[in-house]
Design an enzyme around this catalytic site. Sequence first.
Site, mmCIF file in Angstrom:
data_model
loop_
_atom_site.group_PDB
_atom_site.id
_atom_site.type_symbol
_atom_site.label_atom_id
_atom_site.label_comp_id
_atom_site.label_asym_id
_atom_site.label_seq_id
_atom_site.Cartn_x
_atom_site.Cartn_y
_atom_site.Cartn_z
ATOM 1 N N ASP A 23 63.380 -10.147 59.091
ATOM 2 C CA ASP A 23 62.581 -11.097 57.987
ATOM 3 C C ASP A 23 62.365 -12.512 58.887
ATOM 4 O OD1 ASP A 23 61.613 -11.935 55.705
ATOM 5 O OD2 ASP A 23 63.515 -11.903 54.645
ATOM 6 N N GLY A 24 61.430 -13.146 58.339
ATOM 7 C CA GLY A 24 61.187 -14.400 58.622
ATOM 8 C C GLY A 24 59.807 -14.588 59.450
ATOM 9 N N HIS A 40 54.095 -12.342 63.354
ATOM 10 C CA HIS A 40 54.560 -10.920 63.171
ATOM 11 C C HIS A 40 54.299 -10.396 64.764
ATOM 12 C CE1 HIS A 40 54.796 -10.305 59.212
ATOM 13 N NE2 HIS A 40 53.533 -10.611 59.000
ATOM 14 N N GLU A 70 56.899 -1.471 49.571
ATOM 15 C CA GLU A 70 56.340 -2.703 48.779
ATOM 16 C C GLU A 70 55.356 -3.590 49.603
ATOM 17 O OE1 GLU A 70 59.858 -1.988 48.796
ATOM 18 O OE2 GLU A 70 59.524 -1.100 46.616
ATOM 19 N N ASN A 71 55.420 -3.398 50.467
ATOM 20 C CA ASN A 71 54.484 -4.210 51.670
ATOM 21 C C ASN A 71 53.108 -3.756 51.646
ATOM 22 O OD1 ASN A 71 56.830 -4.468 54.631
ATOM 23 N ND2 ASN A 71 56.676 -5.781 52.954
ATOM 24 N N TRP A 72 52.950 -2.806 50.947
ATOM 25 C CA TRP A 72 51.267 -2.417 50.670
ATOM 26 C C TRP A 72 50.710 -3.685 49.782
ATOM 27 C CZ3 TRP A 72 49.263 1.107 53.707
ATOM 28 C CH2 TRP A 72 49.997 2.128 54.271
ATOM 29 N N ARG A 74 50.973 -6.682 50.224
ATOM 30 C CA ARG A 74 50.556 -7.825 51.013
ATOM 31 C C ARG A 74 48.935 -7.591 51.102
ATOM 32 N NH1 ARG A 74 54.990 -9.822 55.092
ATOM 33 N NH2 ARG A 74 56.642 -9.559 53.724
ATOM 34 N N ARG A 189 69.782 -10.138 50.441
ATOM 35 C CA ARG A 189 69.490 -9.109 49.671
ATOM 36 C C ARG A 189 69.107 -7.979 50.485
ATOM 37 N NH1 ARG A 189 65.542 -12.868 48.309
ATOM 38 N NH2 ARG A 189 63.737 -12.358 49.405
ATOM 39 N N GLU A 202 79.419 -2.896 57.117
ATOM 40 C CA GLU A 202 79.706 -4.559 57.034
ATOM 41 C C GLU A 202 78.353 -4.904 57.029
ATOM 42 O OE1 GLU A 202 82.532 -6.155 57.328
ATOM 43 O OE2 GLU A 202 83.258 -4.016 56.835
#
Length: 235
Positions: A23-24, A40, A70-72, A74, A189, A202
């Site tokens: 992420d990020g 990206h 869920e990226n669809w 975007r 999350r 972990e």
Amino acid sequence: MSAVPAPKGGACHGVRHVAIIMDGNGRWAKKRHLPRALGHQRGVEAVRRVVRAAGEMGLEAITLYAFSTENWRRPEDEISALMGLLKRFILSDLDEIAGNNVRLKIIGDHSAFAPDVVGLIENALARTAGNTGMALAIALNYGSQDEIARAAAKAAAKGPITPEAISAELDTADLPPLDLLIRTSGEVRLSNFLLWQAAYAEMQFTDVLWPDFGPEQLEDALAEFATRERRFGGR
Ligand code: FPP
């Protein structure tokens, strides 16, 4: 031979399977007033560095969250930039991946992608299927709740639904148990990633943005893992 003794459990500190929520990328680019797509692109370079390092450290599997169900949502241009990067990654890195005895694996349903992307993926899967080194699992069009629902349906068709029966039908069934789940960029999350597999993993959440992640950060994560006491519910 190196004069420095190898760390206990080898360079991987006894970790067999690491998963990363990368992420990020967007924030990395924004901080520099650059287009998101460039974030990206730098993210792919981090993928390359981390996969190499993971193999050298002796991990058995690394699972990377590249594209969620869920990226669809975007914007179309960002989705197409991500698809372009995925295609280019396969074209440019498949020789190295195959040459390093890495077995590529996809979790999720990549059949929803454009035919040219599917073709490249299928070819890469076939070419590395017999490899016996590290597994590189890339999550594409992946959602963990969807994976669990699919696994439960398959398990139910075969007999009683038990945790073991569901585990055996997950996309990750042929990978070692997940030891360590890392998320970059300060978000804390799981975002529908490996929910079942994370039961006893972990977790590490780092503020480092994914394009800045590399072998050093992976090594630190494995070293930190080695300091934790895992009890798997016992005492
Ligand atoms: C999160 O950054 C990253 C993604 C949604 C995509 C991850 C994809 C790659 C690293 C490149 C493709 C992968 C391979 C294996 C070739 P974000 O855009 O959500 O960042 P932000 O939260 O800072 O906006």
